[in-house]
Design an enzyme around this catalytic site. Structure first.
Site, PDB file in Angstrom:
ATOM      1  N   GLY A  15     -14.692   7.833   0.128  1.00 46.04           N
ATOM      2  CA  GLY A  15     -14.414   6.418   0.384  1.00 46.04           C
ATOM      3  C   GLY A  15     -13.987   6.212   1.835  1.00 46.04           C
ATOM      4  O   GLY A  15     -13.149   6.958   2.341  1.00 46.04           O
ATOM      5  N   ARG A  76     -20.594   9.880  -1.025  1.00 48.63           N
ATOM      6  CA  ARG A  76     -20.058  10.888  -1.951  1.00 48.63           C
ATOM      7  C   ARG A  76     -21.271  11.702  -2.381  1.00 48.63           C
ATOM      8  O   ARG A  76     -22.105  11.207  -3.139  1.00 48.63           O
ATOM      9  CB  ARG A  76     -19.414  10.224  -3.168  1.00 48.63           C
ATOM     10  CG  ARG A  76     -18.234   9.321  -2.819  1.00 48.63           C
ATOM     11  CD  ARG A  76     -17.565   8.831  -4.098  1.00 48.63           C
ATOM     12  NE  ARG A  76     -16.768   7.631  -3.882  1.00 48.63           N
ATOM     13  CZ  ARG A  76     -15.523   7.619  -3.427  1.00 48.63           C
ATOM     14  NH1 ARG A  76     -14.913   8.736  -3.139  1.00 48.63           N
ATOM     15  NH2 ARG A  76     -14.865   6.482  -3.294  1.00 48.63           N
TER      16      ARG A  76
HETATM   17  O1  F6P Z   1     -10.585   6.974  -2.858  1.00 53.83           O
HETATM   18  C1  F6P Z   1     -10.666   5.673  -2.357  1.00 53.83           C
HETATM   19  C2  F6P Z   1     -11.042   4.700  -3.453  1.00 53.83           C
HETATM   20  O2  F6P Z   1     -11.071   3.405  -2.882  1.00 53.83           O
HETATM   21  C3  F6P Z   1     -10.167   4.724  -4.701  1.00 53.83           C
HETATM   22  O3  F6P Z   1      -8.952   4.060  -4.521  1.00 53.83           O
HETATM   23  C4  F6P Z   1     -11.065   4.101  -5.709  1.00 53.83           C
HETATM   24  O4  F6P Z   1     -10.726   4.512  -7.024  1.00 53.83           O
HETATM   25  C5  F6P Z   1     -12.419   4.617  -5.319  1.00 53.83           C
HETATM   26  O5  F6P Z   1     -12.332   4.983  -3.948  1.00 53.83           O
HETATM   27  C6  F6P Z   1     -13.548   3.629  -5.493  1.00 53.83           C
HETATM   28  O6  F6P Z   1     -14.735   4.277  -5.177  1.00 53.83           O
HETATM   29  P1  F6P Z   1     -16.121   3.551  -4.866  1.00 53.83           P
HETATM   30  O7  F6P Z   1     -16.029   2.948  -3.497  1.00 53.83           O
HETATM   31  O8  F6P Z   1     -17.113   4.655  -4.928  1.00 53.83           O
HETATM   32  O9  F6P Z   1     -16.301   2.508  -5.909  1.00 53.83           O
END
Ligand code: F6P
Length: 327
Positions: A15, A76
């Protein structure tokens, strides 16, 4: 002076977090100042596997310290979690003559980095970059302070409308498995309660917050709910409250990804700049598989294995402070 590491690769992964650009800038300029070349890797580990690489000069990182997000893009990567993926990444490093890697990211990114370093004997240093602040061994992570301020601003605004209509607002906060953002934003915004995964059953937390007649003089309020504290998040907590305390008119707000955006705070810019310089220094000093961290205002180096595996505690005095101050 000539170092054994002649070229450093830098990437952002997981993220995005405000301040990542300040870290990229610091890595680039600290490396160049030491006569080390910098190769920027785009799209995180995916770009490392695919060879999306560009050599950076000092001009390439001009005018980015104030920008949110990451100019290197982030991802990711599922493929990097496989040995075949990491083999591809290693081949790119050899082809591009990248001697060491600086990974700016969180827990998942560091797990991949650690495996990669072990399997291919690659020098890797991590810079903690996540709004969640969930890495052990550092008091803060790049992006956490900015996200806290963003949440505080949003909650201040919600309080205006909540008070006007005498409503109870349930505000869902990010954090993955950790309640740092939720608890600290609750203190900063003067919320009535925080529901976090690290503390007792959610029903008890709710009762303590709004039950027991403690809050009879108030019929509006703000409860911050960590996204994974309870299945269904803030919406589920809202439904629970409406059943237990029908006298409350509840509304749910999910702050979502706006928590990850925005120009980094001065604090995050400074931390990111220090971390970037310290990460380059770690590689020069031949440290391997460490994360740069901040403890009591000082730069520290923590083994990646510990940063990932150990659990950072919620400070009990903060939890107690919230209970006392929300009466
Ligand atoms: O790790 C950062 C974060 O924003 C978390 O707080 C949250 O659970 C996750 O990433 C959300 O991920 P994505 O952007 O893949 O939806």
């Amino acid at each position: 002076m000539e170092y054994s590491i002649k070229t450093i690769g830098v990437l952002t992964s997981g993220g995005d977090a405000p301040g990542m650009n300040a870290a990229i800038r610091a890595v680039t300029r600290a490396a160049l100042a030491n006569g080390i070349r910098v190769k920027a890797i785009f799209h995180g580990y995916n770009g490392l596997m695919a060879g999306e690489i560009q050599e950076f000069t000092t001009q390439d990182v001009s005018g980015i310290i104030q920008r949110g997000g990451t100019i290197l893009k982030s991802a990711r990567s599922k493929e990097f979690m496989t040995l075949e993926g990491r083999q591809k990444a290693y081949e790119t490093m050899q082809r591009e003559q990248i001697d060491a890697l600086i990974v700016i990211g969180g827990d998942g990114s560091f797990s991949g980095a650690r495996l990669f370093a072990q399997e291919f004997n690659v020098p890797v240093v991590g810079i903690p970059g996540t709004i969640d602040n969930d890495l052990w061994g550092t008091d803060t992570t790049v992006g956490y302070d900015t996200a806290l301020n963003t949440i505080m601003d949003c909650v201040d605004k919600l309080r205006d409308t909540g008070t006007s209509h005498e409503r109870l607002f349930l505000v869902e906060i990010m954090g993955r498995d950790a309640g740092f953002l939720t608890l600290n934003a609750a203190i900063a915004a003067g919320a009535e309660a925080a529901v976090i995964p690290e503390r007792t059953a959610v029903e008890t937390q709710i009762e303590e917050a709004i039950g027991h007649g403690r809050r009879k003089h108030k019929n509006s309020g703000i409860v911050l709910v960590q996204e994974h504290a309870v299945p269904g998040g803030a919406k589920a907590v809202g439904e629970m409250i409406e059943k237990l305390h029908p006298e409350y008119d509840t509304r749910v707000t999910i702050l979502g990804h706006l928590q990850r955006g925005g120009s980094p705070s001065a604090f995050d810019r400074i931390v990111a700049s220090r971390f970037g310089c310290a990460a380059v220094q770690a590689l020069i000093d031949e440290q391997r598989s460490v994360m740069v961290g901040l403890q009591n205002g000082e730069i520290v180096y923590v083994p990646l294995s510990k940063a990932i595996k150990e659990k950072k505690d919620i400070k009990d005095d903060k939890w107690r402070a919230l209970q006392v101050l929300s009466i």
